[in-house]
Design an enzyme around this catalytic site. Structure first.
Site, PDB file in Angstrom:
ATOM      1  N   GLU A 230     -18.824  -2.710 -35.113  1.00  9.88           N
ATOM      2  CA  GLU A 230     -19.328  -3.504 -33.988  1.00  9.88           C
ATOM      3  C   GLU A 230     -20.292  -2.727 -33.088  1.00  9.88           C
ATOM      4  O   GLU A 230     -20.008  -2.493 -31.901  1.00  9.88           O
ATOM      5  CB  GLU A 230     -18.154  -4.033 -33.164  1.00  9.88           C
ATOM      6  CG  GLU A 230     -17.238  -4.899 -33.964  1.00  9.88           C
ATOM      7  CD  GLU A 230     -16.214  -5.592 -33.095  1.00  9.88           C
ATOM      8  OE1 GLU A 230     -16.170  -5.363 -31.881  1.00  9.88           O
ATOM      9  OE2 GLU A 230     -15.439  -6.385 -33.641  1.00  9.88           O
TER      10      GLU A 230
ATOM     11  N   ASN B 244     -16.705  -9.289 -38.196  1.00  7.04           N
ATOM     12  CA  ASN B 244     -15.580  -9.491 -37.267  1.00  7.04           C
ATOM     13  C   ASN B 244     -15.877 -10.756 -36.477  1.00  7.04           C
ATOM     14  O   ASN B 244     -16.989 -10.890 -35.945  1.00  7.04           O
ATOM     15  CB  ASN B 244     -15.444  -8.310 -36.299  1.00  7.04           C
ATOM     16  CG  ASN B 244     -15.031  -7.036 -37.000  1.00  7.04           C
ATOM     17  OD1 ASN B 244     -14.751  -7.039 -38.202  1.00  7.04           O
ATOM     18  ND2 ASN B 244     -14.973  -5.939 -36.270  1.00  7.04           N
TER      19      ASN B 244
ATOM     20  N   HIS C  48     -15.190   3.971 -35.349  1.00  8.28           N
ATOM     21  CA  HIS C  48     -14.584   2.880 -34.559  1.00  8.28           C
ATOM     22  C   HIS C  48     -14.369   3.398 -33.145  1.00  8.28           C
ATOM     23  O   HIS C  48     -13.264   3.374 -32.607  1.00  8.28           O
ATOM     24  CB  HIS C  48     -13.276   2.422 -35.200  1.00  8.28           C
ATOM     25  CG  HIS C  48     -12.877   1.014 -34.806  1.00  8.28           C
ATOM     26  ND1 HIS C  48     -12.586   0.011 -35.700  1.00  8.28           N
ATOM     27  CD2 HIS C  48     -12.724   0.455 -33.580  1.00  8.28           C
ATOM     28  CE1 HIS C  48     -12.261  -1.093 -35.050  1.00  8.28           C
ATOM     29  NE2 HIS C  48     -12.347  -0.851 -33.766  1.00  8.28           N
TER      30      HIS C  48
ATOM     31  N   GLU D   6     -12.370  -8.406 -39.537  1.00 11.20           N
ATOM     32  CA  GLU D   6     -11.438  -8.632 -38.424  1.00 11.20           C
ATOM     33  C   GLU D   6     -11.407 -10.104 -38.041  1.00 11.20           C
ATOM     34  O   GLU D   6     -12.461 -10.713 -37.882  1.00 11.20           O
ATOM     35  CB  GLU D   6     -11.835  -7.853 -37.155  1.00 11.20           C
ATOM     36  CG  GLU D   6     -11.529  -6.396 -37.181  1.00 11.20           C
ATOM     37  CD  GLU D   6     -11.905  -5.725 -35.876  1.00 11.20           C
ATOM     38  OE1 GLU D   6     -11.828  -6.358 -34.810  1.00 11.20           O
ATOM     39  OE2 GLU D   6     -12.317  -4.551 -35.937  1.00 11.20           O
TER      40      GLU D   6
ATOM     41  N   ARG E  59      -7.671  -1.791 -43.875  1.00  9.81           N
ATOM     42  CA  ARG E  59      -8.881  -1.240 -43.269  1.00  9.81           C
ATOM     43  C   ARG E  59      -8.476  -0.340 -42.111  1.00  9.81           C
ATOM     44  O   ARG E  59      -7.800  -0.787 -41.192  1.00  9.81           O
ATOM     45  CB  ARG E  59      -9.798  -2.363 -42.767  1.00  9.81           C
ATOM     46  CG  ARG E  59     -10.995  -1.848 -42.008  1.00  9.81           C
ATOM     47  CD  ARG E  59     -11.845  -2.911 -41.362  1.00  9.81           C
ATOM     48  NE  ARG E  59     -12.860  -2.280 -40.519  1.00  9.81           N
ATOM     49  CZ  ARG E  59     -13.162  -2.670 -39.290  1.00  9.81           C
ATOM     50  NH1 ARG E  59     -12.557  -3.718 -38.763  1.00  9.81           N
ATOM     51  NH2 ARG E  59     -14.069  -2.021 -38.582  1.00  9.81           N
TER      52      ARG E  59
ATOM     53  N   TYR F 223     -13.895 -13.777 -33.843  1.00 10.02           N
ATOM     54  CA  TYR F 223     -12.712 -14.276 -33.151  1.00 10.02           C
ATOM     55  C   TYR F 223     -12.935 -15.620 -32.485  1.00 10.02           C
ATOM     56  O   TYR F 223     -12.036 -16.444 -32.400  1.00 10.02           O
ATOM     57  CB  TYR F 223     -12.274 -13.274 -32.073  1.00 10.02           C
ATOM     58  CG  TYR F 223     -11.783 -11.974 -32.631  1.00 10.02           C
ATOM     59  CD1 TYR F 223     -12.653 -10.904 -32.864  1.00 10.02           C
ATOM     60  CD2 TYR F 223     -10.441 -11.815 -32.959  1.00 10.02           C
ATOM     61  CE1 TYR F 223     -12.204  -9.705 -33.401  1.00 10.02           C
ATOM     62  CE2 TYR F 223      -9.980 -10.621 -33.487  1.00 10.02           C
ATOM     63  CZ  TYR F 223     -10.868  -9.571 -33.711  1.00 10.02           C
ATOM     64  OH  TYR F 223     -10.411  -8.393 -34.239  1.00 10.02           O
TER      65      TYR F 223
HETATM   66  C1  GCO Z   1     -13.088  -5.213 -31.540  1.00  8.36           C
HETATM   67  C2  GCO Z   1     -12.526  -4.059 -32.210  1.00  8.36           C
HETATM   68  C3  GCO Z   1     -11.020  -4.000 -32.241  1.00  8.36           C
HETATM   69  C4  GCO Z   1     -10.317  -4.832 -31.179  1.00  8.36           C
HETATM   70  C5  GCO Z   1     -10.053  -6.235 -31.692  1.00  8.36           C
HETATM   71  C6  GCO Z   1      -9.434  -7.101 -30.603  1.00  8.36           C
HETATM   72  O1  GCO Z   1     -13.503  -6.129 -32.230  1.00  8.36           O
HETATM   73  O2  GCO Z   1     -13.160  -5.159 -30.317  1.00  8.36           O
HETATM   74  O3  GCO Z   1     -12.963  -3.979 -33.550  1.00  8.36           O
HETATM   75  O4  GCO Z   1     -10.797  -2.634 -32.038  1.00  8.36           O
HETATM   76  O5  GCO Z   1      -9.080  -4.248 -30.859  1.00  8.36           O
HETATM   77  O6  GCO Z   1     -11.234  -6.836 -32.073  1.00  8.36           O
HETATM   78  O7  GCO Z   1     -10.272  -7.104 -29.476  1.00  8.36           O
END
Ligand code: GCO
Length: 449
Positions: free
Chosen positions: A166, A292, A121, A355, A77, A294
């Site tokens: 995002e 995405n 992006h 992500e 990607r 985390y």
């Molecule tokens: C985000 C972006 C990425 C970041 C990654 C780590 O989610 O902020 O898509 O460009 O670099 O997630 O923060």
């Protein structure tokens, strides 16, 4: 040993983004982006780092694709730099910019690697920022024109397209908090910006479909589960509102064709610029959604925040939790909880995890990088993807963030998310232990816990 397995056609990939890895910021006709301007003029980037050179991917993409092939990754990607295609954001097209992405796509396909393209992006052409950028409703048309040109040149080879990366992050950090380009702090501009982004997404979808009958089109949303800091009614209300602001405000128009009622009620005094027909336009049929994810975030009531009375608590720490180098809690159920929302709330679309990954303080020792903590992180989150699959979520693939260490926005190069280590002095690429582990996973479709 317990084995976690995935479908044979599950797409294992890695992800990166134009401004974070390409460099060549002013080469071959590329126009200035808002991130070029922001890193060159603001004092908000760690060590004054810029993406001027980054990982020099613009010149080294053949080497990078060859490494992906050696590591048996099935997909990649990447994002396209709008000002590399249209230096002024509209009008004149830069053929050398199109040629770069055409060569990149050909190199990927020749290596049996499926490209997934993200059109935006965050590197908006600076010339459009000078016309008020995302605060100008005309940007929807400008974005549609950019999507048309890009899809016309790549649509015969690229099948997987996403419009935005995002929306809630680049809108809030760029127009509300000012931590990201264009560095504006203007709550009255923020909500029109958010609406124009949703409108632009729709023009992008329509444009891509007009140029390519085989395109599968989606968008990429970050949807962190939002938790109240305490179980007080005030904090629980704050969490619902922050979920409405950051998650539902961007997911629901696109996926179910309406803004969340509770947020419209709260924001009524702002007389948002939502015109007749806008929501129908925004609600374009999608083939998939990119997620995405985390971590989760904690929120508390704060009476000093106008209208919302909610504040994110980024410093919140739990006694027995573990955290990445970004200070993000390692909380794998966040991925399961976010994935389940698509089935429970938003029409159960097919989903790619576009992500997921972690920054750790990796070091090269005797030419190797032993990043076992990253492998442990990935195992934990991938188990949750398996859990979601078992509950019927149509997860089609997983893109690890990131292929290589890169420019991490306001953190500059101080945070390493890559499974390939980059020595920024020499541009040497060194696959980390996690890259070798991920090669096994990509090849065999599963891993031992
Ligand atoms: C985000 C972006 C990425 C970041 C990654 C780590 O989610 O902020 O898509 O460009 O670099 O997630 O923060």
């Amino acid at each position: 040993m317990t084995r976690v397995s995935f479908p044979d056609d599950f797409l294992w990939g890695t992800a990166a983004a134009s401004y974070q890895i390409e460099g060549a910021w002013d080469e071959d006709g590329k126009g200035e982006s808002i991130w070029d301007r922001f890193t060159h003029t603001s004092s908000k980037i760690k060590h004054g780092d810029t993406g001027d050179v980054a990982c020099d991917h613009y010149h080294r993409f053949q080497e990078d694709v060859a490494l992906m092939r050696e590591l048996k990754f099935k997909a990649y990607r990447f994002s396209i730099s709008w000002p590399r295609i249209m230096p002024q954001g509209k009008g004149k097209v830069n053929q050398k910019g199109l040629d770069f992405y055409s060569r990149l796509v050909d190199a990927l396909l020749d290596s049996g690697i499926t490209p997934l393209v993200t059109l935006y992006h965050w590197d908006l052409p600076q010339a459009l920022q000078e016309k008020d950028g995302w605060a100008n409703r005309d940007i929807a048309r400008w974005f549609g024109d950019y999507a048309s040109i890009t899809a016309r040149h790549l649509g015969n080879r690229v099948k997987l397209w996403t419009t935005m990366n995002e929306p809630q992050i680049f809108s809030t950090l760029g127009y509300l908090i000012g931590e990201h380009a264009p560095g504006i702090i203007d709550p009255l501009k923020y909500f029109p910006v958010s609406h124009h982004i949703n409108l632009a997404h729709a023009e992008g979808v329509v444009a891509i479909r007009a140029e390519s009958s085989t395109a599968q089109v989606g968008t990429v949303l970050q949807l962190p589960p939002i938790y109240p800091r305490t179980d007080s009614e005030q904090d629980q209300r704050a969490a619902r509102i922050m979920d409405g602001l950051l998650n539902r405000w961007y997911a629901e128009p696109v996926l179910i064709g309406s803004y969340p009622e509770d947020m419209l009620e709260i924001l009524k005094p702002l007389n948002l610029p939502i015109e007749e027909g806008d929501l129908e336009r925004i609600h374009q049929p999608l083939d998939f959604v990119g997620l995405n994810c985390y971590t989760r975030i904690f929120v508390h009531h704060d009476k000093n925040v106008p209208m919302l009375e909610a504040m994110i608590d980024l410093e919140h720490r739990l006694p027995d939790a573990r955290y990445t180098a970004m200070g993000w809690e390692i909380y794998p159920p966040a991925l399961y909880e976010s994935l389940m929302r698509f089935k429970n709330e938003w029409g159960d679309p097919p989903v790619y995890v576009t992500e997921n990954g972690a920054a750790f303080d990796d070091e090269v020792v005797n030419g190797e990088v032993d990043d076992q903590p990253r492998i442990d992180y990935l195992k934990g989150y991938l188990r949750e993807v398996r859990r979601a699959l078992d509950e019927g979520i149509k997860v089609k693939g997983y893109f690890l963030w990131s292929f290589m260490d890169n420019f991490e926005w306001a953190f500059g190069y101080t945070k390493r998310f890559g499974i390939v280590h980059i020595d920024l002095n020499t541009q040497k690429r060194t696959p980390k232990k996690s890259a070798l582990w991920y090669r096994e996973l990509s090849e065999n479709g599963g891993f031992e816990l």
